[in-house]
Design a protein around this motif. Structure first.
Motif, PDB file in Angstrom:
ATOM      1  N   ALA A 139      24.327 -73.739 -83.798  1.00 50.35           N
ATOM      2  CA  ALA A 139      23.746 -74.955 -83.239  1.00 50.35           C
ATOM      3  C   ALA A 139      22.942 -74.620 -81.989  1.00 50.35           C
ATOM      4  CB  ALA A 139      24.844 -75.953 -82.900  1.00 50.35           C
ATOM      5  N   LEU A 140      21.936 -75.436 -81.701  1.00 52.56           N
ATOM      6  CA  LEU A 140      21.119 -75.249 -80.511  1.00 52.56           C
ATOM      7  C   LEU A 140      21.947 -75.567 -79.268  1.00 52.56           C
ATOM      8  CD1 LEU A 140      17.857 -77.009 -81.763  1.00 52.56           C
ATOM      9  CD2 LEU A 140      18.503 -74.607 -81.991  1.00 52.56           C
ATOM     10  N   VAL A 141      21.716 -74.823 -78.193  1.00 50.88           N
ATOM     11  CA  VAL A 141      22.509 -75.035 -76.979  1.00 50.88           C
ATOM     12  C   VAL A 141      21.648 -75.508 -75.816  1.00 50.88           C
ATOM     13  CG1 VAL A 141      24.271 -73.392 -77.639  1.00 50.88           C
ATOM     14  CG2 VAL A 141      22.268 -72.594 -76.358  1.00 50.88           C
ATOM     15  N   TRP A 142      20.402 -75.851 -76.087  1.00 49.15           N
ATOM     16  CA  TRP A 142      19.545 -76.319 -75.022  1.00 49.15           C
ATOM     17  C   TRP A 142      19.158 -77.771 -75.249  1.00 49.15           C
ATOM     18  CZ3 TRP A 142      17.966 -72.405 -78.403  1.00 49.15           C
ATOM     19  CH2 TRP A 142      17.037 -72.801 -79.382  1.00 49.15           C
ATOM     20  N   GLY A 143      18.702 -78.414 -74.176  1.00 49.01           N
ATOM     21  CA  GLY A 143      18.299 -79.806 -74.230  1.00 49.01           C
ATOM     22  C   GLY A 143      16.874 -79.990 -73.760  1.00 49.01           C
ATOM     23  N   PRO A 144      16.603 -81.008 -72.929  1.00 51.70           N
ATOM     24  CA  PRO A 144      15.238 -81.302 -72.475  1.00 51.70           C
ATOM     25  C   PRO A 144      14.633 -80.158 -71.668  1.00 51.70           C
ATOM     26  CG  PRO A 144      16.727 -83.131 -72.032  1.00 51.70           C
ATOM     27  CD  PRO A 144      17.584 -81.982 -72.436  1.00 51.70           C
ATOM     28  N   MET A 145      13.321 -80.088 -71.710  1.00 52.69           N
ATOM     29  CA  MET A 145      12.588 -79.051 -70.994  1.00 52.69           C
ATOM     30  C   MET A 145      12.648 -79.298 -69.486  1.00 52.69           C
ATOM     31  SD  MET A 145      10.718 -76.382 -72.090  1.00 52.69           S
ATOM     32  CE  MET A 145       9.924 -76.834 -73.641  1.00 52.69           C
ATOM     33  N   ALA A 146      12.813 -78.216 -68.738  1.00 56.31           N
ATOM     34  CA  ALA A 146      12.721 -78.253 -67.281  1.00 56.31           C
ATOM     35  C   ALA A 146      11.486 -77.511 -66.789  1.00 56.31           C
ATOM     36  CB  ALA A 146      13.971 -77.643 -66.642  1.00 56.31           C
ATOM     37  N   ALA A 147      11.078 -76.481 -67.521  1.00 56.84           N
ATOM     38  CA  ALA A 147       9.871 -75.730 -67.172  1.00 56.84           C
ATOM     39  C   ALA A 147       9.373 -75.000 -68.410  1.00 56.84           C
ATOM     40  CB  ALA A 147      10.140 -74.735 -66.049  1.00 56.84           C
ATOM     41  N   LEU A 148       8.075 -74.827 -68.475  1.00 54.17           N
ATOM     42  CA  LEU A 148       7.414 -74.199 -69.622  1.00 54.17           C
ATOM     43  C   LEU A 148       6.215 -73.426 -69.105  1.00 54.17           C
ATOM     44  CD1 LEU A 148       6.781 -74.023 -72.765  1.00 54.17           C
ATOM     45  CD2 LEU A 148       5.482 -76.132 -72.446  1.00 54.17           C
ATOM     46  N   THR A 149       6.090 -72.162 -69.510  1.00 50.90           N
ATOM     47  CA  THR A 149       4.954 -71.365 -69.054  1.00 50.90           C
ATOM     48  C   THR A 149       3.920 -71.206 -70.154  1.00 50.90           C
ATOM     49  OG1 THR A 149       5.676 -69.150 -69.763  1.00 50.90           O
ATOM     50  CG2 THR A 149       6.586 -70.000 -67.678  1.00 50.90           C
ATOM     51  N   ASN A 150       2.691 -70.958 -69.754  1.00 51.85           N
ATOM     52  CA  ASN A 150       1.711 -70.408 -70.669  1.00 51.85           C
ATOM     53  C   ASN A 150       2.061 -68.946 -70.927  1.00 51.85           C
ATOM     54  OD1 ASN A 150      -0.469 -72.182 -71.655  1.00 51.85           O
ATOM     55  ND2 ASN A 150      -0.729 -72.664 -69.487  1.00 51.85           N
ATOM     56  N   PRO A 151       1.513 -68.351 -71.978  1.00 53.25           N
ATOM     57  CA  PRO A 151       1.935 -66.998 -72.354  1.00 53.25           C
ATOM     58  C   PRO A 151       1.292 -65.900 -71.509  1.00 53.25           C
ATOM     59  CG  PRO A 151       0.270 -67.771 -73.865  1.00 53.25           C
ATOM     60  CD  PRO A 151       0.573 -68.929 -72.958  1.00 53.25           C
ATOM     61  N   VAL A 152       1.928 -64.743 -71.581  1.00 47.29           N
ATOM     62  CA  VAL A 152       1.305 -63.472 -71.217  1.00 47.29           C
ATOM     63  C   VAL A 152       1.071 -62.739 -72.533  1.00 47.29           C
ATOM     64  CG1 VAL A 152       1.475 -61.347 -69.896  1.00 47.29           C
ATOM     65  CG2 VAL A 152       2.617 -63.427 -69.072  1.00 47.29           C
ATOM     66  N   PHE A 153      -0.133 -62.236 -72.740  1.00 51.25           N
ATOM     67  CA  PHE A 153      -0.471 -61.564 -73.985  1.00 51.25           C
ATOM     68  C   PHE A 153      -0.229 -60.061 -73.855  1.00 51.25           C
ATOM     69  CE2 PHE A 153      -2.714 -65.544 -74.235  1.00 51.25           C
ATOM     70  CZ  PHE A 153      -2.520 -65.922 -75.555  1.00 51.25           C
TER      71      PHE A 153
END
Length: 550
Positions: free
Chosen positions: A530-544
């Motif tokens: 089962a998933l263990v995370w909930g709502p987003m707190a932070a999200l980054t753009n990628p590093v390629f």
């Protein structure tokens, strides 16, 4: 209100010929022989027979043709009623012949809201106006739009109802435009009342545009909410309250994006300061999705009267780009009528993947965005950065939930637009969340929105330093999906490091999630836990991560 006997109310003002033709066709007066046509925008439109104030204004032809102008303060009112069938048009234009000597135009409208079965759209109708310069797509005649937020408006040289542009009420053919974006099966009965007030124009309105630069910290990370509404469209906050909310949220900048109008641009100057850069923009609400034009020159307006099939979006995207602004599809999975994005992403500079409090709509947007990162890697073409904004309209919606943290050369409009365009930004739910995200290998380092080129088997260390997310979950995601997960302590601060190579990961991005609200795992699939995370707190753009050739 009517003064000095200048008051006439009925649909017959459309003209006897038009009324007779409408009656013969079984339609309401006003559609008649000036009925369905295709507007310059390509969307279906109806143009009604014109409403003339000439006879009421003074003599046989009115003051527009040299007749006597009524005394100052005289008001003349006319009312038009009609009926629209389901699917009749995107826009209904009501021409109004304005004589000379008019100081103010006032418009009120109403429409019926008959009961409909559950799941069936009821009546909803927007309103706006174009002046004597015409209704041509991207023309000069735009004078305001309030959507369905107001039932009346006024325009004079000195002031106008929020959503509308002050200026002279010049003689000629104005067009009141109705936007019946939902029509019940029974159709829509509407009523439009127009009042002209005669007299000398008042002092000219002088806009107070905000400056394009504030006191920054040089090259640094700046926080900003790029999707905000005020009473100048469908928000309930005054500009002063929005600016105060941005300051309270710890933001360095904000973007004004009222729907389909630039009318608020001229008031922001008094609320900007060295501590808060206010950038002008617009949310363009088409029938096939909404998009943000960010960093528009103050006063620049972007038209919205088209659908994806009309092949007009790219034209307006180019207009925004020529002005130095950004094109950003907003809330692409919004479930409301006309909100879901149907124009594609080829002309977009970024996409809003997080809009307000975290929901399943945002999960879908992130999944689509992540898939497009994979497409960019495969094609070798440009990639689409992500951004997040509050879209706050009124209490209790929180300004700055979420917002963007942008690496820019300075606290200036052009620098911030450059940073977002390059994907040098991450998204935070509040200013309490801090993070640093880097990849390191071969003695070199790359950050958010950048590339690191190394031999295919050379080790690459991915590192996230984060604070402000108690008991959160850190996820590192590549083109293969989630490759590493680690929990944060109750303090909310921690460092997570994971090793990979450029042969195994084409890009890597980070998410920081809150725990589930009730403490229980989320539903997984049959192949894993089962998933263990909930709502987003932070999200980054990628590093390629790019394998070195040879």
């Amino acid at each position: 209100m009517c003064l000095d006997g200048y008051c006439e109310h009925n649909a017959e003002e459309l003209g006897a010929d038009a009324a007779d033709a409408a009656a013969a066709a079984g339609k309401a007066p006003g559609v008649g022989r000036r009925g369905l046509l295709m507007a310059a925008a390509g969307a279906a439109a109806i143009t009604l027979a014109p409403v003339s104030f000439a006879s009421a204004a003074g003599g046989s032809s009115g003051s527009a043709s040299g007749g006597a102008t009524p005394p100052s303060g005289t008001q003349v009112t006319k009312t038009v009623t009609g009926h629209l069938d389901t699917g009749a048009a995107d826009f209904v234009y009501l021409p109004v012949e304005i004589p000379q000597g008019v100081q103010k135009i006032s418009v009120a409208y109403a429409y019926d809201k008959p009961g409909v079965p559950a799941g069936t759209p009821g009546n909803s109708c927007d309103i706006g106006v174009f002046d004597q310069r015409g209704t041509k797509l991207d023309g000069q005649g735009f004078r305001g739009w309030s959507g369905g937020f107001r039932t009346s408006f006024e325009i004079s040289n000195s002031e106008a109802t929020p959503g509308y542009l002050p200026g002279p009420v010049s003689a000629g053919t104005w067009n009141i435009v109705l936007g019946p974006y939902q029509v019940a099966p029974q159709g829509m009965n509407y009523r439009v009342t127009v009042t002209l007030t005669y007299g000398e124009p008042g002092p000219r309105f002088v806009p107070d545009y905000p400056p394009q630069r504030a006191k920054g910290r040089g090259r640094a990370w700046y926080r900003g909410d790029c999707h905000l509404h005020t009473v100048y469209s469908d928000g309930k906050r005054l500009p002063s309250e929005v600016a105060a909310g941005a300051r309270a949220a710890g933001l360095d900048f904000m973007v004004s994006t009222d729907h389909n109008t630039t009318s608020s641009h001229g008031v922001w100057g008094q609320y900007a300061g060295q501590d808060l850069l206010i950038i002008t923009g617009e949310e363009i609400t088409t029938r096939n999705g909404h998009w943000l034009a960010l960093g528009l020159p103050a006063g620049d307006w972007i038209d919205w009267r088209y659908r994806s099939r009309d092949d007009a979006f790219d034209r307006f995207a180019r207009k925004v780009h020529r002005a130095g602004g950004l094109v950003v599809p907003a809330h692409p999975y919004c479930p409301y009528v006309a909100c879901q994005w149907k124009f594609g992403y080829d002309s977009a500079d970024a996409v809003e993947v997080w809009n307000g409090p975290w929901t399943y709509d945002d999960e879908s947007a992130v999944d689509t965005w992540d898939a497009k990162l994979g497409e960019a890697v495969r094609s070798g073409g440009p990639w689409l950065p992500a951004m997040g904004n509050s879209d706050a309209h009124s209490e209790p919606q929180v300004i700055g939930l979420p917002h963007n943290v942008v690496l820019a050369e300075d606290l200036a409009t052009d620098s911030l637009m450059d940073g977002i365009r390059a994907g040098r930004n991450w998204i935070a739910e509040s200013s309490a969340v801090e993070l640093t995200f880097t990849v390191t290998g071969g003695g070199r380092q790359a950050g958010i929105g950048e590339r690191l080129t190394l031999p295919a088997d050379a080790p690459v260390d991915v590192r996230l330093d984060v604070a402000g997310v108690p008991n959160g979950t850190v996820r590192f995601i590549t083109d293969e999906g989630q490759m590493h997960q680690e929990s944060l302590p109750a303090s909310g601060s921690g460092t997570v490091v994971w090793r990979t190579t450029t042969s195994l990961a084409a890009y890597v991005r980070a998410e920081v999630r809150h725990p589930m609200a009730d403490g229980t795992p989320g539903k997984g699939n049959t192949m894993g836990p089962a998933l263990v995370w909930g709502p987003m707190a932070a999200l980054t753009n990628p590093v390629f991560l790019v394998p070195a050739k040879g």
